[in-house]
Design an enzyme around this catalytic site. Structure first.
Site, PDB file in Angstrom:
ATOM      1  N   GLN A 100       0.724  -0.918   0.026  1.00 43.23           N
ATOM      2  CA  GLN A 100       0.044   0.064  -0.146  1.00 43.23           C
ATOM      3  C   GLN A 100       0.869   1.121  -0.122  1.00 43.23           C
ATOM      4  O   GLN A 100       2.216   1.292   0.507  1.00 43.23           O
ATOM      5  CB  GLN A 100      -0.894   0.117   1.339  1.00 43.23           C
ATOM      6  N   ASP A 160       4.750   6.073   4.394  1.00 39.40           N
ATOM      7  CA  ASP A 160       5.648   5.589   3.425  1.00 39.40           C
ATOM      8  C   ASP A 160       6.544   6.855   3.223  1.00 39.40           C
ATOM      9  O   ASP A 160       6.118   7.818   2.687  1.00 39.40           O
ATOM     10  CB  ASP A 160       5.294   5.012   2.218  1.00 39.40           C
ATOM     11  N   ASN A 191     -27.130 -13.720  16.008  1.00 42.26           N
ATOM     12  CA  ASN A 191     -25.861 -12.881  16.157  1.00 42.26           C
ATOM     13  C   ASN A 191     -25.263 -13.027  14.567  1.00 42.26           C
ATOM     14  O   ASN A 191     -24.937 -11.903  13.975  1.00 42.26           O
ATOM     15  CB  ASN A 191     -25.013 -13.193  17.047  1.00 42.26           C
ATOM     16  N   ASP A 230     -19.230  -5.241  21.925  1.00 40.69           N
ATOM     17  CA  ASP A 230     -18.412  -5.959  22.439  1.00 40.69           C
ATOM     18  C   ASP A 230     -16.881  -5.390  21.994  1.00 40.69           C
ATOM     19  O   ASP A 230     -16.400  -5.636  20.846  1.00 40.69           O
ATOM     20  CB  ASP A 230     -18.367  -7.363  22.159  1.00 40.69           C
ATOM     21  N   GLU A 257     -13.354  -0.711   9.617  1.00 41.71           N
ATOM     22  CA  GLU A 257     -14.422  -0.754  10.487  1.00 41.71           C
ATOM     23  C   GLU A 257     -14.971   0.190  11.458  1.00 41.71           C
ATOM     24  O   GLU A 257     -15.997   0.315  11.850  1.00 41.71           O
ATOM     25  CB  GLU A 257     -14.183  -2.394  11.564  1.00 41.71           C
TER      26      GLU A 257
END
Length: 801
Positions: free
Chosen positions: A122, A127, A348, A480, A699
């Site tokens: 990537q 970088d 779930n 969680d 996420e």
């Protein structure tokens, strides 16, 4: 001086195939220049952009690599490095958009060698490469060169090279516009046309290899396994045939008992985890005749979560609806209906270790949103589909959320409190080591041995039983983990869950009234919980009716909603603190952890105008930071140390579900400007991560640092890709698409050039909730001082007289 390696210029010669859209036949192409040729859709999906007709281009005049270098400004002069003070173009001036001739493999090799200094495939701002690469232009047939500069354009170049290679291209004509594309447009386009496709799964002969992979399976047997409901014989026969026809899969097919969510049975599956079958549909031939079954497509969150999840799927579906993928979202509801019918609840996730556990319920809102988008010419079919969804939601409401162990019989409110035995098997191997270590030491055995003996009930430990009761509840809550729920979640009547159930009650009432002529008969037989809830009589003594006895009416469900609203106000609302809090049913008092889910009351619609105003005035400043809304306040989280590490659902982390529910809730109550401001913050944070880190869509975020580099127990998901992001992350993808619908055109233009929220809102003269609170506090202090001064003057005058 910034120096760079230049890939060897590619000059098409006779016999070379170059991908260019809409080319004429080879007899005419040689007499045309690239500037005159028909251009492709510059921002078409990769499968269209790179899968174009090829043609042979006759070589006319070619410059070697040494000739190209000779045309460039020298890198040194009299021993000193020469800096480039401006973009240096070696191409002829032209009004035609620039295009490049690119050797895919060679350019990819150079760019990775030069720019990807940490070796993760990537190109990011961390970088330390020169951020400069030279490409030959198409109008000069590769003779002249142009510099590609900056992290964003170079990372886009790497992505385009990877996509071209995916489609078998060795040499391409690449539009500069594709490298300099508006980042908001680029990310939205990739989500709509690429990410959703990459996250789509089907559980059938064609899709099993992809969906059966489970990164959470730590067992010795890694063969794919699928569990089929007892009452689905046709599906069972289908998978048995797949196992026979495809022996290389090593597929194991098991049939579940009639009651598959018995905790002892579920624990017995821990050593042989598997996928749980979902709904299938008839597979038809060209004549419309049934020739078998096929899986209904659905979307997974991504990364290590390679199955159908409950509340993830709701937020994912919101993005699918924005992008026009209504049928894909509709299929997710079909799977939820199947799960309620065969597994007793929306799970779930559809893995064996989730059989006892649900997640925050959003079915009714999702079904109604999809229903509103179905084609009106199929009214009878659409009504029948919605009827199945509402019937399933009613069954889940009574059998899961309004009965023991989740219902608190005293308050009449519901809790996340799933059944289960032992240690959740889907967690990382070391996740509970710090909890189990002291108990293992007490018994003089290793943690591994203690784990086996505890799971097998050879060692009884009530203290651990209590701990894992709450741990399973935390996982069912979707949050969680967080210190909000630490060692108490199963006892908490949370504002999030009860807001969602209020929404269930109102949605069901509205659907019965508006779609089903105020009368809905239920097909499955189960016990209906009493209404209204009588707190004076123990709930176990209240006799419910069978679902077949009387049709459902809107009046009953509106009554249920009003009763829940009153109980929420009684137990969860805190007038003095201007917020909703969870209620501890064991300690019989509010738990004063400040959670951003307080705004779910506005999403569900049970907050009064007075309560909404207090939330916006007093609660919002506690959660609003530069990147949006954090999950909880720093004060509620408490001190962080080596012995008390950060939790991912606490401050300073921010998650897509909290953003979306808050935006929608605020808009619902007329606080559109606040919703837009918060959406801008979130979209900005996503955009700069996308620009600076090779297209990453994670996420979650640290919304204080505006970073996806999260230092919490699970790290972050959605980061592990090479060269080009393939999936993003399910609900984060959605949050971007939904967030854009809140932005004005002016806001969208500003975020496209990465204008910081602080700069944008200061220029626009917008006061944030925190600024308004500070101004109000200052006014209060000023009035108090004026009052005090007036009183002092009055006393002074009285004394003088």
């Amino acid at each position: 001086m910034i120096s760079s390696k230049a890939p060897k210029p590619y000059h098409p010669s006779k016999g070379d195939e170059v991908a260019v859209a809409g080319e004429p036949d080879s007899s005419t192409v040689d007499r045309r220049s690239f500037s005159q040729e028909q251009r492709p859709d510059l921002f078409a999906p990769a499968e269209q952009y790179y899968n174009r007709p090829t043609y042979n281009r006759t070589r006319t005049f070619s410059m070697g690599a040494n000739q190209i270098q000779a045309k460039r400004r020298p890198e040194t002069y009299q021993g000193d490095k020469v800096g480039r003070s401006r973009r240096l173009s070696h191409d002829e001036p032209s009004n035609t958009p620039r295009r490049f001739l690119v050797d895919v493999d060679e350019t990819m090799r150079i760019i990775l060698e030069q720019e990807d200094l940490d070796g993760d495939y990537q190109i990011s701002i961390t970088d330390a490469g020169p951020k400069l690469l030279t490409l030959g232009t198409a109008t000069s047939n590769g003779h002249k060169a142009f510099d590609i500069r900056g992290n964003y354009m170079l990372s886009n170049l790497l992505q385009e090279l990877a996509l071209a290679r995916d489609h078998g291209r060795k040499h391409i004509v690449l539009d500069e516009a594709r490298l300099a594309e508006d980042p908001v447009q680029r990310l939205s386009r990739m989500i709509k046309y690429s990410f959703w496709h990459s996250l789509t799964r089907r559980i059938d002969a064609d899709g099993l290899e992809l969906i059966c992979a489970d990164p959470k399976n730590r067992g010795s047997n890694q063969n794919p396994r699928i569990y089929v409901p007892h009452a689905a014989p046709e599906i069972y026969e289908y998978y048995m045939k797949v196992a026979q026809d495809k022996p290389h899969l090593h597929l194991e097919v098991d049939r579940l008992p009639e009651n598959p969510d018995d905790p002892h049975f579920v624990k017995s599956l821990n050593d042989k985890p598997g996928l749980l079958a979902l709904e299938m549909r008839p597979k038809l031939n060209e004549k419309g005749e049934k020739v078998g079954l096929e899986g209904i497509p659905f979307v997974v969150p991504g990364a290590r979560f390679n199955e159908l999840y409950n509340w993830d799927s709701y937020f994912i579906s919101l993005g699918l609806l924005v992008d026009g993928h209504t049928e894909l979202a509709k299929g997710i509801v079909d799977h939820f209906i199947f799960e309620i019918r065969h597994y007793g609840k929306i799970l779930n996730g559809n893995r064996s270790y989730y059989l006892c556990r649900s997640q925050p319920p959003f079915l009714t809102d999702l079904a109604l949103q999809i229903y509103s988008r179905l084609h009106r010419s199929k009214e009878a079919e659409n009504n029948a589909w919605l009827k199945r969804a509402i019937q399933a939601a009613i069954k889940e409401y009574h059998n899961v959320w309004m009965t023991a162990p989740r219902l608190d019989p005293i308050t009449g409110l519901s809790r996340f409190r799933p059944e289960g035995l032992g240690i959740p098997p889907e967690t990382e191997a070391s996740h509970f080591t710090h909890i189990l270590q002291p108990f293992a030491q007490q018994h003089g055995i290793s943690v591994l041995e203690f784990t086996e003996k505890y799971n097998d009930r050879e060692i009884e430990c009530p203290e651990l039983d209590e701990y894992f009761l709450h741990d399973r509840a935390v996982r069912e809550s979707g949050h969680d983990t967080t210190y909000r729920f630490e060692k108490r979640c199963a006892n908490l009547a949370t504002i999030d869950l009860n807001a969602l159930l209020y929404k269930y009650e109102v949605d069901i009432a509205s659907a019965i009234r508006d779609v089903f002529d105020d009368k809905l008969e239920l097909e499955d037989d189960f016990i209906l919980t009493p209404s209204p809830f009588d707190t004076a009589t123990p709930h176990t003594s209240q006799v419910g009716r069978h679902s077949h006895e009387i049709p459902q009416s809107s009046a009953e469900w509106f009554e249920r909603a009003e009763g829940r609203r009153q109980r929420i106000d009684k137990y969860l609302w805190n007038e003095g603190k201007s917020m909703y809090f969870d209620y501890d049913t064991a300690k019989k008092k509010q738990s004063l952890y400040e959670s951003v889910t307080t705004f779910w009351a506005m999403w569900a619609g049970h907050a009064s105008d007075h309560q909404a105003e207090k939330l916006m005035t007093h609660a919002l400043p506690k959660f609003e930071v530069i990147g949006g809304l954090v999950s909880g306040t720093e004060e509620s989280r408490g001190r962080i140390s080596l012995d008390r590490p950060n939790r991912q659902w606490d401050f300073p982390y921010a998650w897509p579900p909290h953003q979306i529910t808050s935006w929608v809730g605020m808009e619902r109550y007329g606080y559109l400007e606040d919703a837009r401001r918060l959406a801008y913050r979130w979209v900005y944070m996503m955009t700069i991560a996308f620009v600076d880190f090779n297209g990453v869509v994670p996420e979650k975020f640290d919304a204080v640092k505006l970073s996806h580099m999260v230092d919490a127990e699970y790290g972050n998901q959605g980061l592990d890709f090479k060269m080009v992001p393939r999936e993003g992350f399910g609900w984060t993808n959605s949050s971007f698409q939904v967030g854009l619908t809140f932005l004005t055109q002016h806001m969208r233009k500003a975020v496209s050039v990465c204008t910081s929220p602080e700069i944008f809102f200061s220029r626009a003269g917008v006061n944030t909730a925190a600024q308004r609170q500070e101004e109000e506090a200052a006014e209060t202090v000023e009035k108090a001082l004026q009052s005090s001064a007036a009183a002092a003057n009055k006393s002074k005058n009285a004394a003088a007289s």
